[in-house]
Design an enzyme around this catalytic site. Sequence first.
Site, mmCIF file in Angstrom:
data_model
loop_
_atom_site.group_PDB
_atom_site.id
_atom_site.type_symbol
_atom_site.label_atom_id
_atom_site.label_comp_id
_atom_site.label_asym_id
_atom_site.label_seq_id
_atom_site.Cartn_x
_atom_site.Cartn_y
_atom_site.Cartn_z
ATOM 1 C CG HIS A 1 128.124 1.540 169.025
ATOM 2 N ND1 HIS A 1 129.325 1.902 169.570
ATOM 3 C CD2 HIS A 1 127.530 2.700 168.635
ATOM 4 C CE1 HIS A 1 129.446 3.220 169.526
ATOM 5 N NE2 HIS A 1 128.379 3.727 168.948
ATOM 6 C CD GLU A 2 124.847 3.070 166.029
ATOM 7 O OE1 GLU A 2 124.175 3.967 166.585
ATOM 8 O OE2 GLU A 2 126.041 3.226 165.689
ATOM 9 C CG HIS B 1 124.158 5.530 170.593
ATOM 10 N ND1 HIS B 1 124.793 6.374 171.460
ATOM 11 C CD2 HIS B 1 125.071 5.233 169.631
ATOM 12 C CE1 HIS B 1 126.041 6.586 171.039
ATOM 13 N NE2 HIS B 1 126.234 5.895 169.936
ATOM 14 C CG HIS C 1 121.841 7.394 176.685
ATOM 15 N ND1 HIS C 1 122.908 8.134 176.228
ATOM 16 C CD2 HIS C 1 121.525 7.918 177.888
ATOM 17 C CE1 HIS C 1 123.213 9.052 177.138
ATOM 18 N NE2 HIS C 1 122.391 8.944 178.149
HETATM 19 ZN ZN LIG Z 1 127.935 5.748 168.734
#
Ligand SMILES: [Zn+2]
Length: 700
Positions: free
Chosen positions: A490-491, A494, A497
């Site tokens: 998940h991290e 990010h 991104h």
């Molecule tokens: Zn998040």
Amino acid sequence: MKKLFGFILTLVFMASCATTDENPFFSDYDTPFGVPPFHLIENSHFIPAFEEGVRQQEAEIAAIITNPALPDFDNTVAALDYSGDLLNRVASVFYNYNSSNTSDEIQALAQEVAPMMSSHRDNISLNPALFSRIQTVYNQKDELDLTEEQAMLLEETYQSFVRNGAALPAEQQERFREINQELSVLTLRFGQNVLADVNDFKLWIDDEADLAGLPGSVVDAAAEAAAAEGQEGKWLFTLHNPSVMPFLTYADNRDLREKMNRAYVLRGNNDNDNNNQEIINRLVELRLERSKMLGFDTYADFALQNRMAGNVETVETFLKDLWTAALPIARDEAVELQKMITSEGGDFELAYWDWRYYAEKVRKAKYDLDEGEISQYFEINNVRDGIFMIVNKLWGLEFVERPDVPVYHPDATAWEVLEADGSHLGILYMDMHPRASKRGGAWMSSYRRQQVTQDGEFVHPIITIVCNFTAPSGNQPALLTFDEMTTFFHEFGHAIHGLMSDVIYPGLAGTSVPRDFVELPSQVLENWAKHPDVLKMFAKHYETGETITDELIDRIMASANFNQGFATVEFLASALLDMDYHTKTVFESFDVNEFETRVQNRYDMMDEIYFRHGSTHFQHIFSGGYSAGYYSYIWAGVLDADAFEAFVETGDLFHQETARKFRTEILERGGTRDAMEMYKSFRGKEPGIEPLLRQRGLVR
Ligand SMILES: [Zn+2]
């Protein structure tokens, strides 16, 4: 006369340079890739750098306002977006320190910085001459022949000024400033209180019998924690997640589980100086007052105006639909847990401090699966290399560890991220395990945002991910739970991104997107983490090196929807709580515990499940940026499930054209386009809710 004045200014400037020679924020960073020179930064450097950063940005803004040329996009909107370089440099280091490398001294400085920055921001957004120039440009927007990105920056800038009070009459602006000042200090104190309560609580165990049920690795870690505090031979458990969560999941001693869980729930709600009840009241009151001044009925109406969801009704309907689907499933789960209690001869009713413990037992009985067995396949470096490989297969990126790059703490590692053709993309820091100087949770942040400067130089991003994962203990490496493993993905999403950002203006770079869109790139990556074909590619036993077996994967998949009723209800309860605080139209002071009870009753919530985040430690909404926005995670769940479906439909999880489109239409674009437009240009249509419901097993 003019000349002399200029000369004096020069002298003053040189004098201030001379005294600040040693402050590393004042010179170009002489480090690999221009990362902050952490080895040179001392706490005493922060305040002078903040002060000078404020002065420099004030001068830049004065130059914008006094520019004799008529306001245009470049001399006003772009110039403002590029201003404040020094301030950004010091602030990014300072705020990252405050989250991941804090100390009493940093916390005290933060209390000083918060009002200073609040009034600086207000001096900008409530500056009538500046706003008037922006308004002039805005009123001509249709004739300016702007690029899509420029039009977006103009729109965002104008809206942000209005939302920050620029269009209010002067006497209301004064009150607006006061509110902002107070909010800035309160949100900071809220987080500091939670951390203080976490660090204050210690469960000491000296009777080995009280450790029954706990896995060896958890016991070892507790013994090490005790020894680190000079208490050899005892065991120490804390409220940091890698300590409290296994305790609640495995400890046979019900009284101690209760004690531990109550302490966890009571963070920020104890009879001490760290109590957050008053702060919550004040935050809710001030946010409402501020929203009303801007013409909104509630804070949520204000907050949702520039989100993808758009309005309160959409969010509440969305949450209630999911709640209706999830609650009966959680009730079924509770019945099953109660049966397990009874079958073991227990003569008590399931309570919230029992849920994780009995869920683990039922899971084990039903699927012959326990966390300890799974985590053997998720040694942290293995998981990291798995993520590298997946990101490589999707977008060709390579990751090279750079021990020569300065780090802000010895636990952090620095990586250079390279494109498929070997060109530099950015720097990524990773900092994985808990410590007292780090707040709880997992997050991504940046030290430098991608941008193209006014001189046309492409600036590469410097990104960090910070987690609180299970640490190595004894001679056992860090073995992650399934949940921690997916959080790592998940991290990393990010981070990608932020790293892939390919925009011009810093204000629109990377994760500068609406709050309910920002979780798409992170959550979509979790889908790979949970896919059987992908698990086989990286999940290897930490001792034998054996690949995870099909049989174990089958059991994991069969149990994937196990306890999802609980997880969804626990999450939604917090999301509804958040909306309830922020949809008040009138403020009357309240007791936080009673407020929570009313919310529980309103939604017919079960006593056996407490909020995923209770009010007094709900940092997302009271000290982070998720106020009236906690729903975003599940909102983005709709997007990520639908986006992953785009890969699944091709029959190839690494489908190159789909990956390329996800990159060019979403990951590279930052906030340069409307979120739904970005999504549609990737997917060809709006997302549907069905993939999410299927994914969570919420269709019966
Ligand atoms: Zn998040």
